[in-house]
Design a protein around this motif. Structure first.
Motif, mmCIF file in Angstrom:
data_model
loop_
_atom_site.group_PDB
_atom_site.id
_atom_site.type_symbol
_atom_site.label_atom_id
_atom_site.label_comp_id
_atom_site.label_asym_id
_atom_site.label_seq_id
_atom_site.Cartn_x
_atom_site.Cartn_y
_atom_site.Cartn_z
ATOM 1 N N HIS A 99 -2.324 1.616 -4.951
ATOM 2 C CA HIS A 99 -1.631 2.661 -5.701
ATOM 3 C C HIS A 99 -2.110 4.020 -5.174
ATOM 4 O O HIS A 99 -3.306 4.316 -5.217
ATOM 5 C CB HIS A 99 -1.941 2.532 -7.189
ATOM 6 C CG HIS A 99 -1.038 3.315 -8.074
ATOM 7 N ND1 HIS A 99 -1.028 4.688 -8.088
ATOM 8 C CD2 HIS A 99 -0.092 2.930 -8.974
ATOM 9 C CE1 HIS A 99 -0.134 5.123 -8.951
ATOM 10 N NE2 HIS A 99 0.459 4.069 -9.516
ATOM 11 N N VAL A 126 -3.243 -2.708 -7.192
ATOM 12 C CA VAL A 126 -2.497 -2.994 -8.417
ATOM 13 C C VAL A 126 -1.349 -3.940 -8.089
ATOM 14 O O VAL A 126 -0.876 -3.980 -6.950
ATOM 15 C CB VAL A 126 -1.923 -1.707 -9.050
ATOM 16 C CG1 VAL A 126 -3.016 -0.690 -9.351
ATOM 17 C CG2 VAL A 126 -0.850 -1.084 -8.156
ATOM 18 N N SER A 130 3.155 -1.062 -10.907
ATOM 19 C CA SER A 130 2.240 -0.721 -12.008
ATOM 20 C C SER A 130 2.060 0.782 -12.167
ATOM 21 O O SER A 130 2.231 1.560 -11.223
ATOM 22 C CB SER A 130 0.863 -1.354 -11.769
ATOM 23 O OG SER A 130 0.932 -2.758 -11.763
ATOM 24 N N ILE A 143 -4.871 -0.530 -15.488
ATOM 25 C CA ILE A 143 -3.548 -0.792 -14.917
ATOM 26 C C ILE A 143 -2.588 -1.194 -16.021
ATOM 27 O O ILE A 143 -2.920 -2.035 -16.872
ATOM 28 C CB ILE A 143 -3.628 -1.908 -13.858
ATOM 29 C CG1 ILE A 143 -4.604 -1.514 -12.743
ATOM 30 C CG2 ILE A 143 -2.244 -2.226 -13.288
ATOM 31 C CD1 ILE A 143 -5.049 -2.677 -11.876
ATOM 32 N N ARG A 144 -1.412 -0.606 -15.995
ATOM 33 C CA ARG A 144 -0.357 -0.992 -16.935
ATOM 34 C C ARG A 144 0.886 -1.389 -16.150
ATOM 35 O O ARG A 144 1.329 -0.670 -15.263
ATOM 36 C CB ARG A 144 -0.024 0.154 -17.881
ATOM 37 C CG ARG A 144 1.169 -0.150 -18.787
ATOM 38 C CD ARG A 144 1.442 0.954 -19.780
ATOM 39 N NE ARG A 144 2.513 0.553 -20.697
ATOM 40 C CZ ARG A 144 2.919 1.262 -21.755
ATOM 41 N NH1 ARG A 144 2.344 2.421 -22.022
ATOM 42 N NH2 ARG A 144 3.884 0.824 -22.543
ATOM 43 N N ARG A 145 1.427 -2.536 -16.496
ATOM 44 C CA ARG A 145 2.711 -2.939 -15.926
ATOM 45 C C ARG A 145 3.586 -3.439 -17.069
ATOM 46 O O ARG A 145 3.422 -4.564 -17.546
ATOM 47 C CB ARG A 145 2.558 -4.025 -14.859
ATOM 48 C CG ARG A 145 3.825 -4.204 -14.018
ATOM 49 C CD ARG A 145 3.616 -5.245 -12.938
ATOM 50 N NE ARG A 145 4.696 -5.240 -11.979
ATOM 51 C CZ ARG A 145 5.877 -5.848 -12.160
ATOM 52 N NH1 ARG A 145 6.114 -6.482 -13.305
ATOM 53 N NH2 ARG A 145 6.801 -5.818 -11.227
#
Length: 253
Positions: A99, A126, A130, A143-145
């Motif tokens: 990222h 990532v 994400s 990390i957000r997905r």
């Protein structure tokens, strides 16, 4: 059930051989659960899995399908056995990428700490697609997905990531609780508890026995998203216990 009545749920996967071996005592379950309650989301299931990709993939697929949100803690660090990102990417069927924003954050953080080496760069990896969860403690972001959140295993770092997510998730009404304490063996009032819960379908009653001062007792924790229903259930339960000859302590013993 209307949108406002929807009960939002979450699963949590705690990842790490050190938890399963007992070398490290987990603190993240409690703090994630408490944070979720404030967001109006119920933590419905927790799995503790080893640093084995197939086991992580299995847990991600199962809990991700069962609940509105899924959180993981552990395994996103700089070492070879930090495999959470790879396992989650495999579960989602997407590649692992660097990222660019995460790389820039790490470059700035490590500029005065020896520079960004290969191990540290791993923390910029990532699952493709994400977003990042800010981490003010160590530079390495969470990390957000979508509705999947990958967070650190170190509790104070996880706490910071949760703080960054506060108010960002769609949730229902916060879960309210009241505690009633009683010097009675829970087995003696088990039927009474079931009757009280059945009479108040929006409430849940948890029973937590203890042994103190040479006597047995229990604290009854009543939970509901409705303040009125909560108070009605507590009043009814108190009356039933008193009728059976038991003294009730509001707030617990």
């Amino acid at each position: 059930m209307t949108a406002s009545q929807k009960i939002w749920t979450a699963g949590l996967i705690v990842i790490g051989d050190e938890i399963l071996s007992g070398r490290t005592q987990d603190k993240n379950i409690a703090q994630v659960a408490s944070w979720l309650q404030v967001q109006g989301i119920r933590l419905s299931e927790v799995r503790v899995v080893p640093d084995v990709e197939t086991r992580i993939v299995e847990a991600v697929n199962a809990l991700g399908a069962a609940y509105d949100y899924l959180f993981t803690t552990g395994g996103i660090g700089p070492t070879h056995d930090d495999i959470t990102v790879d396992a989650v990417a495999a579960a989602l069927g997407v590649p692992v990428v660097i990222h660019p924003e995460a790389r820039a954050l790490l470059e700035r953080y490590y500029e005065s700490r020896g520079g960004l080496n290969e191990g540290r760069l791993r923390m910029a990896r990532v699952p493709e697609g994400s977003e990042l969860i800010p981490n003010r403690m160590s530079g390495a972001p969470g990390i957000r997905r979508g509705n999947l959140f990958l967070m650190a295993g170190v509790p104070h770092i996880t706490a910071g990531m949760l703080d960054a997510l506060t108010g960002e998730l769609e949730g229902g009404a916060p879960l309210l609780t009241e505690t009633l304490g009683c010097w009675v063996a829970e087995s003696e009032v088990a039927d009474l508890l079931r009757q009280s819960e059945a009479a108040h379908p929006t409430c849940q009653i948890g029973s937590y026995p203890f042994f103190r001062e040479g006597r047995v007792g229990a604290n009854f924790v009543v939970r509901s998203v409705s303040a009125d229903d909560l108070q009605a259930c507590c009043a009814s339960l108190t009356d039933m216990l008193v009728t059976q000859g038991h003294s009730v302590t509001p707030g617990g013993i």
